[in-house]
Design a protein around this motif. Structure first.
Motif, PDB file in Angstrom:
ATOM      1  N   THR A 258      -5.475  10.614   0.003  1.00 34.43           N
ATOM      2  CA  THR A 258      -5.370  10.805  -1.447  1.00 34.43           C
ATOM      3  C   THR A 258      -4.487  12.008  -1.767  1.00 34.43           C
ATOM      4  N   ALA A 259      -4.653  13.083  -1.007  1.00 33.47           N
ATOM      5  CA  ALA A 259      -3.838  14.280  -1.231  1.00 33.47           C
ATOM      6  C   ALA A 259      -2.361  14.004  -0.965  1.00 33.47           C
ATOM      7  N   VAL A 260      -2.071  13.252   0.091  1.00 36.14           N
ATOM      8  CA  VAL A 260      -0.672  12.915   0.417  1.00 36.14           C
ATOM      9  C   VAL A 260      -0.070  12.064  -0.686  1.00 36.14           C
ATOM     10  N   VAL A 261      -0.799  11.063  -1.112  1.00 31.45           N
ATOM     11  CA  VAL A 261      -0.294  10.152  -2.143  1.00 31.45           C
ATOM     12  C   VAL A 261      -0.029  10.914  -3.445  1.00 31.45           C
ATOM     13  N   GLU A 262      -0.910  11.843  -3.769  1.00 24.31           N
ATOM     14  CA  GLU A 262      -0.715  12.630  -4.995  1.00 24.31           C
ATOM     15  C   GLU A 262       0.508  13.530  -4.891  1.00 24.31           C
ATOM     16  N   ILE A 263       0.664  14.212  -3.757  1.00 21.99           N
ATOM     17  CA  ILE A 263       1.762  15.173  -3.650  1.00 21.99           C
ATOM     18  C   ILE A 263       3.141  14.498  -3.592  1.00 21.99           C
ATOM     19  N   ILE A 264       3.176  13.259  -3.111  1.00 19.92           N
ATOM     20  CA  ILE A 264       4.477  12.562  -3.089  1.00 19.92           C
ATOM     21  C   ILE A 264       4.712  11.780  -4.387  1.00 19.92           C
ATOM     22  N   GLY A 265       3.767  11.908  -5.313  1.00 19.54           N
ATOM     23  CA  GLY A 265       3.935  11.293  -6.619  1.00 19.54           C
ATOM     24  C   GLY A 265       3.755   9.788  -6.632  1.00 19.54           C
ATOM     25  N   GLN A 266       2.925   9.278  -5.730  1.00 24.58           N
ATOM     26  CA  GLN A 266       2.736   7.832  -5.635  1.00 24.58           C
ATOM     27  C   GLN A 266       1.303   7.403  -5.916  1.00 24.58           C
ATOM     28  N   ASP A 267       0.494   8.314  -6.518  1.00 25.25           N
ATOM     29  CA  ASP A 267      -0.903   7.948  -6.772  1.00 25.25           C
ATOM     30  C   ASP A 267      -0.954   6.764  -7.740  1.00 25.25           C
ATOM     31  N   GLY A 268      -1.791   5.812  -7.394  1.00 21.09           N
ATOM     32  CA  GLY A 268      -1.908   4.582  -8.163  1.00 21.09           C
ATOM     33  C   GLY A 268      -1.038   3.461  -7.626  1.00 21.09           C
ATOM     34  N   ARG A 269       0.057   3.812  -6.958  1.00 20.47           N
ATOM     35  CA  ARG A 269       0.963   2.784  -6.431  1.00 20.47           C
ATOM     36  C   ARG A 269       0.769   2.553  -4.941  1.00 20.47           C
ATOM     37  N   VAL A 270       0.439   3.601  -4.201  1.00 16.36           N
ATOM     38  CA  VAL A 270       0.246   3.503  -2.752  1.00 16.36           C
ATOM     39  C   VAL A 270      -1.249   3.480  -2.490  1.00 16.36           C
ATOM     40  N   LYS A 271      -1.717   2.357  -1.921  1.00 16.01           N
ATOM     41  CA  LYS A 271      -3.153   2.177  -1.718  1.00 16.01           C
ATOM     42  C   LYS A 271      -3.562   2.095  -0.251  1.00 16.01           C
ATOM     43  N   ASN A 272      -2.605   2.016   0.659  1.00 14.18           N
ATOM     44  CA  ASN A 272      -2.946   1.926   2.083  1.00 14.18           C
ATOM     45  C   ASN A 272      -1.822   2.527   2.930  1.00 14.18           C
ATOM     46  N   ILE A 273      -2.080   2.601   4.216  1.00 11.55           N
ATOM     47  CA  ILE A 273      -1.115   3.232   5.130  1.00 11.55           C
ATOM     48  C   ILE A 273       0.190   2.451   5.171  1.00 11.55           C
ATOM     49  N   SER A 274       0.115   1.139   5.155  1.00 10.48           N
ATOM     50  CA  SER A 274       1.340   0.327   5.187  1.00 10.48           C
ATOM     51  C   SER A 274       2.251   0.672   4.017  1.00 10.48           C
ATOM     52  N   GLN A 275       1.672   0.812   2.834  1.00 12.73           N
ATOM     53  CA  GLN A 275       2.474   1.179   1.669  1.00 12.73           C
ATOM     54  C   GLN A 275       2.986   2.614   1.778  1.00 12.73           C
ATOM     55  N   LEU A 276       2.173   3.494   2.354  1.00 13.97           N
ATOM     56  CA  LEU A 276       2.602   4.883   2.541  1.00 13.97           C
ATOM     57  C   LEU A 276       3.794   4.956   3.486  1.00 13.97           C
ATOM     58  N   ILE A 277       3.760   4.154   4.528  1.00 12.78           N
ATOM     59  CA  ILE A 277       4.852   4.135   5.496  1.00 12.78           C
ATOM     60  C   ILE A 277       6.183   3.839   4.809  1.00 12.78           C
ATOM     61  N   ASN A 278       6.141   2.999   3.792  1.00  8.44           N
ATOM     62  CA  ASN A 278       7.366   2.604   3.089  1.00  8.44           C
ATOM     63  C   ASN A 278       7.937   3.684   2.178  1.00  8.44           C
ATOM     64  N   VAL A 279       7.158   4.726   1.873  1.00  5.26           N
ATOM     65  CA  VAL A 279       7.643   5.727   0.919  1.00  5.26           C
ATOM     66  C   VAL A 279       7.814   7.131   1.509  1.00  5.26           C
ATOM     67  N   VAL A 280       7.445   7.332   2.776  1.00  6.43           N
ATOM     68  CA  VAL A 280       7.630   8.659   3.383  1.00  6.43           C
ATOM     69  C   VAL A 280       8.889   8.677   4.232  1.00  6.43           C
ATOM     70  N   GLU A 281       9.295   9.888   4.627  1.00 12.13           N
ATOM     71  CA  GLU A 281      10.488  10.064   5.446  1.00 12.13           C
ATOM     72  C   GLU A 281      10.350   9.291   6.760  1.00 12.13           C
ATOM     73  N   ALA A 282      11.466   8.925   7.345  1.00 12.77           N
ATOM     74  CA  ALA A 282      11.502   8.070   8.538  1.00 12.77           C
ATOM     75  C   ALA A 282      10.704   8.652   9.696  1.00 12.77           C
ATOM     76  N   THR A 283      10.777   9.958   9.918  1.00 16.36           N
ATOM     77  CA  THR A 283      10.041  10.537  11.055  1.00 16.36           C
ATOM     78  C   THR A 283       8.538  10.367  10.880  1.00 16.36           C
ATOM     79  N   TYR A 284       8.057  10.556   9.658  1.00 19.33           N
ATOM     80  CA  TYR A 284       6.635  10.355   9.384  1.00 19.33           C
ATOM     81  C   TYR A 284       6.286   8.870   9.411  1.00 19.33           C
ATOM     82  N   ALA A 285       7.185   8.058   8.888  1.00 18.75           N
ATOM     83  CA  ALA A 285       6.944   6.614   8.862  1.00 18.75           C
ATOM     84  C   ALA A 285       6.798   6.061  10.272  1.00 18.75           C
TER      85      ALA A 285
END
Length: 172
Positions: A73-100
């Motif tokens: 939840t903290a990661v999603v909030e800080i990257i400005g994706q709260d409400g849109r990113v609901k799981n790790i798969s979606q998070l992978i699509n919006v973070v930098e390549a090294t983290y993804a």
């Protein structure tokens, strides 16, 4: 600390939490395999020990899961994706390549270990059910055959007729 550093710190913390959770699932898998060996070998104390270990790991895993959810939840909030990113798969699509890449690796590993845990757990359930069935059937056969054989008293002497339904007085 800059916003980028804060984001990187939170994402790194989330990755560490996922890695710790994966380690706990590996420990759970080992405990389940110990439990399986104890069931197969008929080692009651080993089964008890494995169950205690299993329950401890499950409790710790639940706690780690709560920590993971808070971190996510903290990661999603800080990257400005709260409400849109609901799981790790979606998070992978919006973070930098090294983290993804790292998150993808961990996600695959978590799925794999979770499937292994589910398989071993199902095998253990089957083994326990089969063991219980075996013991019940063996007890029925012993009770049925008690008419053919003398029943022994607590003193070890045989009797012609059974005073109770057990082979040994006071049992079964």
């Amino acid at each position: 600390m800059t916003e980028i550093q804060g984001r990187e710190r939170l994402i790194s913390k989330f990755i560490v939490t996922l890695s710790e959770e994966m380690q706990m699932y590996n420990e759970l898998l080992l405990a389940l395999r110990e439990k399986q060996s104890s069931i197969i070998e008929g080692k009651v104390q080993g089964l008890k020990d494995a169950l205690i270990k299993e329950q401890t790991i499950i409790r710790q895993t639940r706690e780690k899961g709560e920590e993971r959810d808070e971190s996510f939840t903290a990661v999603v909030e800080i990257i400005g994706q709260d409400g849109r990113v609901k799981n790790i798969s979606q998070l992978i699509n919006v973070v930098e390549a090294t983290y993804a890449d790292r998150l993808s690796d961990i996600q695959r590993s978590l799925h794999k270990i979770a499937n292994q845990v589910a398989i071993v757990n199902e095998e253990n359930r089957y083994l326990l059910e089969y063991s219980i069935k075996f013991v019940r059937e063996a007890a029925r056969e012993l009770i049925k055959s008690s008419d053919q054989f003398p029943v022994y008293s607590a003193e070890g002497t045989g009797q012609q007729s059974a005073p109770s339904s057990g082979i040994i007085e006071g049992t079964i």
